[in-house]
Design a protein around this motif. Structure first.
Motif, PDB file in Angstrom:
ATOM      1  N   ASP A   2     -45.844  68.534 -39.830  1.00  0.00           N
ATOM      2  CA  ASP A   2     -45.669  68.766 -38.395  1.00  0.00           C
ATOM      3  C   ASP A   2     -46.230  70.141 -38.051  1.00  0.00           C
ATOM      4  O   ASP A   2     -46.737  70.375 -36.969  1.00  0.00           O
ATOM      5  N   LEU A   3     -46.063  71.029 -39.018  1.00  0.00           N
ATOM      6  CA  LEU A   3     -46.443  72.409 -38.766  1.00  0.00           C
ATOM      7  C   LEU A   3     -47.000  72.988 -40.068  1.00  0.00           C
ATOM      8  O   LEU A   3     -46.382  72.834 -41.119  1.00  0.00           O
ATOM      9  N   VAL A   4     -48.160  73.605 -39.994  1.00  0.00           N
ATOM     10  CA  VAL A   4     -48.697  74.296 -41.167  1.00  0.00           C
ATOM     11  C   VAL A   4     -48.615  75.791 -40.890  1.00  0.00           C
ATOM     12  O   VAL A   4     -49.037  76.255 -39.822  1.00  0.00           O
ATOM     13  N   VAL A   5     -48.021  76.520 -41.828  1.00  0.00           N
ATOM     14  CA  VAL A   5     -47.836  77.953 -41.615  1.00  0.00           C
ATOM     15  C   VAL A   5     -48.674  78.729 -42.634  1.00  0.00           C
ATOM     16  O   VAL A   5     -48.533  78.522 -43.842  1.00  0.00           O
ATOM     17  N   LEU A   6     -49.538  79.590 -42.136  1.00  0.00           N
ATOM     18  CA  LEU A   6     -50.395  80.367 -43.030  1.00  0.00           C
ATOM     19  C   LEU A   6     -49.734  81.704 -43.350  1.00  0.00           C
ATOM     20  O   LEU A   6     -49.394  82.470 -42.449  1.00  0.00           O
TER      21      LEU A   6
END
Ligand code: SF4
Ligand code: SF4
Ligand code: SF4
Ligand code: SF4
Lengths: 166, 802
Positions: free
Chosen positions: B499-503
């Motif tokens: 749902d969400l990719v966090v770098l």
């Protein structure tokens, strides 16, 4: 007993294209970038590198992995450690060839290049098709010139290796 | 000129090997020597008093003293003489034991000769020594701190608590820096902007508690002046007396009148995405980042405000705090010390095209996730998919985005693993059903209680995939990002839809660091962070006295380390400011303005920025700051006109010593001159003595502060005087005490080789050696090599005078 050693990595580092091998920190970016690795688990560039780094010289040079790379350079574009992976694989191939480890298909390419001046023979059918499309006939390669170039490069040695193999 | 020579027997150690009587006889014969004494020791008791009396009663002008623990003896002797009003720079100390006995035990006869010549050189040098004046420079007892993040605030509190006035300059309208956006901090899991309350006794302020910044009372500290919306535009003057110019942009809101009611915001018609809150909400032209920040008052964003055309807010403000006519102010102050605490910022991952940050809305950075996880933040503490606003249940994090990457930043940013683990923990605590997967290369959790986070994450079911993803693609059916990664432990290529990719991006120096470094005359390192004087032992100092650095400005840091660093910088600054003056012996470079003119070489080479130029009678001449000069002499070695000299190591003094050391008492023996720097070079030579590693006594040693002071003509003069070979011994370039002195010396040695060749003399008669201080064995080897060379080459037949 399984032995690990840095000797093979040292050897590879000295070859043209192999210089960056020790940059690798095994992140696997190359493998997930690789179109070959995506379709078959027979090839995995990260594993090929780790085998080399561990000194598994025979496995690397006689195995099939080094011949499965299609030289798309995807991995090399994305490697965060600037490992020149595709070039490194060429270096490994060069070592393998100099020791007589070449898949047959490559020998065929090489002899075709040497005798005809082309990697692939052009069939009569292709010539016809060209005519139909109004294209001029293919030029005959200057086989002598190609041989001279081949002789000047280390190809001559490769040929010798191959002949010895036959 | 009357010279006294005091030979210490070091409790019999010297006479055990050397014939002191023979040496004494030789010394008495040297021109100018009026007094020779031999005793057990001269560094304390009666021995020391005899030196004092020799100066006071027997009226000697200069002294040469041999001692066996030269540094300690030197300090004692010089301090005692100073007490008695004798200028300590008139005394030359020689370490006879270390230089002539310990390394030459196998050759006692030759060692005696070396001792004689060493003492002769010391006497010749002593005759030319001049008294060095000591000067006091008054210091302004106040400091400027640049940057109002965790480091700056902590340093300010410490400095105020120790009794100095502090001006804190922050370029944003609110202080708090990056920390203000990061919600909670490891390892305490408390608020990022809780600071240690300052120590002052007042009802309601407890010393020991941590407080939210806005209520900590920091702003009320007597002696603290905070300028927000401000920048340092110039710094002039000298350490201890800097004149700083600050430009304060208008806030358009009077900080003393605004009560933070927010009436203005309600009527403001201009709305833009709120960058502080990762554009997850919008804000008005008149705004406050968060109500718990400092200062808790509104500010107008002048890039978007409509000013006179609108002026709605002016009407509604109940305290009449808004002033749309406010102008930028220029503030000038004088401070004694400056602390740079400008911190770091997130690397912009847009350049890593394959991750599509900035293009796919559901790919965000850790600081943006932090805003989501803030209960008072734009999403009320819930991670969401920015593309749809739905709650994000499956979150994939990618580590080392732009860190440990030779294409962007080679270094490990050090705190991103912990930030990811902290956020994973917060997400799992919020909703144990949500999934978190972390793609990593290595997990680094060094620090107290940090590994706990890693343990907890595994217990909570966070999945760790050992692999760095090659790219993020969009699933055309679901519209969700898919992370493609090899699971290095199984060898499988995974497609992780999220749902969400966090770098977890790298942290890089704050924008403008380079420009600020230029204003201050300090350096940034290759990675762009401010460079410390010495990363091992002086991590918060710069090359310029009075200018310090701390916190993330030098490298990304977590909160505990930042606090430590800030205290260290405050202590260093406090130490510098404490007495209100600097006392300095002027062992500095001096320009001869008659000779100096127009080349401007030295200002470039001085590692301390001590040289500026001034116009004088139509010429540009160099001017040395006595305060900034550290006395390395690199400028001297560089000046093409011999127009700059280093006091206590003048050309005459150096040459006199060289000529004396060239003396051949036995014409058959070759003479090798080793000129070493006083840092690693001398230490290496000394260590061969201490560890009883022998080298031939043909090698005669002389010390200069830095090898950078040496000039080509010193070498030629040495050959002229009969030296057969020269070795220059300096620090390793990467560890050179004076930055590039050793490199400069190597260049001069190389040039001398060319010259020698042209003169028909073997260039291998001179060699540069660079070593670290413990390499006594390497020095001994080098010494043997050079003596062998000198023997096989024989004497130089004819030297052409240049
Ligand atoms: S991408 Fe580069 S560093 Fe990563 S595993 Fe492949 S070769 Fe090694
Ligand atoms: S160059 Fe070879 S190893 Fe690299 S991605 Fe392409 S096929 Fe795979
Ligand atoms: S004057 Fe500026 S800040 Fe005030 S309401 Fe108008 S646009 Fe907003
Ligand atoms: S002696 Fe060194 S510090 Fe002093 S002015 Fe010269 S180069 Fe700069």
């Amino acid at each position: 007993m399984i032995r690990v050693s840095a000797d093979f990595a040292k050897e590879v580092k000295k070859r043209l294209g192999g210089e960056t091998i020790t940059n690798c920190y095994q992140c696997g970016t190359c493998t997930s970038s690789c179109p070959v690795a995506r379709v078959t688990n027979r090839f995995n560039p990260r594993k090929l590198i780790v085998q080399s780094l561990r000194g598994k010289r025979d496995d690397v040079l006689t195995g099939e992995m080094i011949w499965l790379c299609c030289s798309c350079f995807n991995c090399q574009e994305r490697c965060p450690q600037r490992v020149e992976i595709a070039d490194l694989i060429y270096a490994l191939r060069n070592i393998a060839i100099s020791e007589g480890n070449v898949p047959n298909i490559y020998s065929e390419f090489v002899s075709a290049l040497y005798s005809e001046g082309k990697l692939v023979k052009v069939a009569g059918f292709t010539e016809k098709q060209r005519e139909n499309f109004g294209l001029p006939p293919l030029k005959k390669p200057d086989v002598e010139a190609i041989r001279a170039i081949l002789a000047e490069t280390s190809f001559g040695e490769v040929l010798k290796v191959l002949e010895g193999k036959e | 000129m009357k010279v006294g020579v005091f030979i210490s027997d070091c409790g019999g150690l010297v006479s055990k090997v050397l014939d002191i009587g023979d040496i004494e006889k030789y010394i008495r014969g040297i021109d100018g020597v009026k007094l020779v004494e031999v005793r057990d020791s001269f560094s304390s008791g009666e021995g020391l008093e005899r030196i004092v009396r020799a100066f006071k009663e027997r009226r000697i002008d200069r002294a040469v003293v041999t001692e066996c623990s030269p540094k300690i003896a030197e300090i004692r002797i010089l301090n005692r003489l100073k007490e008695e009003g004798v200028n300590p720079y008139l005394v030359e100390i020689v370490d006879l034991l270390g230089s002539c006995i310990l390394p030459h035990r196998s050759w006692p006869d030759k060692a005696v000769e070396k001792a004689k010549v060493t003492l002769l050189a010391a006497v010749e040098r002593a005759k030319l020594l001049e008294p060095i004046e000591s000067r006091r420079f008054p210091i302004e007892k106040s400091a400027l701190i640049i940057g109002g993040g965790l480091a700056g605030i902590n340093a300010a509190i410490e400095l105020i608590d120790t009794g100095f006035e502090v001006t804190l300059v922050e370029r944003e309208p609110f202080i708090g820096g990056l920390a203000a956006r990061m919600v909670r901090f490891f390892p305490t899991d408390d608020c990022a902007l809780c600071v240690q309350a300052p120590i002052y006794e007042l009802k309601g302020v407890t010393k020991t508690s941590r407080k939210g910044l806005y209520r900590s009372g920091v702003s009320e500290l007597p002696g603290l002046n905070i300028y927000t919306n401000s920048r340092v535009v110039s710094v002039e003057g000298e350490p201890g007396n800097f004149t700083v110019t600050i430009e304060k942009k208008p806030r358009y809101v009077d900080e003393t009148k605004c009560i933070g009611c927010g009436e203005c915001t309600k009527v403001c018609p201009v709305e833009v995405p709120d960058l502080f809150n990762a554009k997850l909400k919008s804000r008005k032209a008149i705004y406050i980042n968060a109500p718990n920040l400092y200062p808790p008052v509104y500010a107008i964003d002048e890039t978007i405000c409509k000013f006179k055309e609108c002026a709605k807010c002016v009407e509604v403000c109940p305290t009449k705090a808004i002033d749309l006519d406010q102008k930028a102010e220029t503030i000038k102050l004088r401070v004694g010390a400056i602390i740079v605490a400008t911190g770091f910022e997130e690397f912009n991952p847009e350049v890593i095209k394959e991750y599509h940050y900035g293009e796919y809305p559901d790919v965000i950075t850790q600081s943006e996730l932090a805003r989501m996880l803030d209960p008072f933040g734009p999403t009320g503490g819930i991670p969401i998919r920015p593309s749809t606003g739905e709650k994000a249940k499956k979150i994939v994090m990618i580590q080392c985005v732009g860190s440990r990457d030779r294409r962007y930043n080679r270094y490990c940013s050090g705190i991103c693993c912990m930030i990811a683990l902290k956020h994973a923990d917060m997400i799992k605590k919020l909703d144990p059903e949500s999934e978190v997967q972390i793609c990593y290369i290595d997990i680094r959790t060094t620090g107290r209680m940090h590994e706990d986070y890693y343990e907890r994450a595994r217990e909570q079911g966070v999945i760790f995939v050992k692999g760095r993803p090659t790219e993020i693609v969009l699933n055309p059916d679901s519209g969700k990002p898919v992370v493609i990664v090899e699971d290095g432990l199984t060898g499988e290529i995974l497609n992780l839809e999220a749902d969400l990719v966090v770098l977890s991006t790298a942290f890089v120096p704050s924008s403008g660091s380079k420009e600020l470094a230029e204003i201050l005359g300090i350096e940034v390192a290759e990675d762009g962070f401010f460079k410390e004087y010495n990363s091992k032992l002086r991590p918060t100092e710069t090359k310029i006295r009075g200018i310090y650095i701390c916190g993330g400005a030098t490298y990304p840091k977590d909160a505990p380390t930042t606090a430590l660093h800030a205290s260290s910088a405050a202590l260093k600054a406090g130490k510098f400011l404490r007495s209100g003056e600097i006392t300095k012996d002027l062992k500095v470079a001096v320009v001869n303005e008659e000779l100096c003119g127009d080349c401007e070489f030295c200002p470039v080479v001085c590692p301390y920025g001590a040289i500026t130029t001034v116009e004088k009678e139509g010429h540009v001449v160099a001017r040395v700051s006595e305060l900034r000069c550290e006395g390395c002499g690199i400028c001297v070695g560089t000046c093409p006109k011999n127009a700059i000299e280093l006091k206590h190591y003048t050309d005459d003094q150096i040459l006199a010593q060289i000529r004396a050391l060239a003396t051949k008492l036995d014409p058959k023996e070759p003479v090798v001159l080793a000129i070493c720097c006083a840092e690693c070079g001398h230490c290496a030579i000394e260590s061969s003595g201490i560890f009883l590693i022998e080298y031939p006594p043909n090698v005669r040693v002389m010390k200069v502060p830095c090898a950078g002071v040496l000039k080509v003509h010193h070498f030629l003069e040495a050959f002229n005087a009969g030296v057969d070979a020269i070795m220059v011994v300096g620090c390793k370039p990467e560890g050179c005490h004076y930055e590039y002195g050793s490199i400069k010396a190597a260049q001069k040695v190389a040039f001398t080789k060319t010259l020698l060749k042209a003169l028909g003399i073997e260039p291998e008669r001179i060699e540069m050696f660079q070593m670290v201080h413990i390499e006594g064995d390497r020095f001994a080897e080098a010494a043997k090599l050079m003596v062998e060379r000198a023997s096989s080459l024989g004497s130089i037949k004819e030297m052409i005078k240049i």
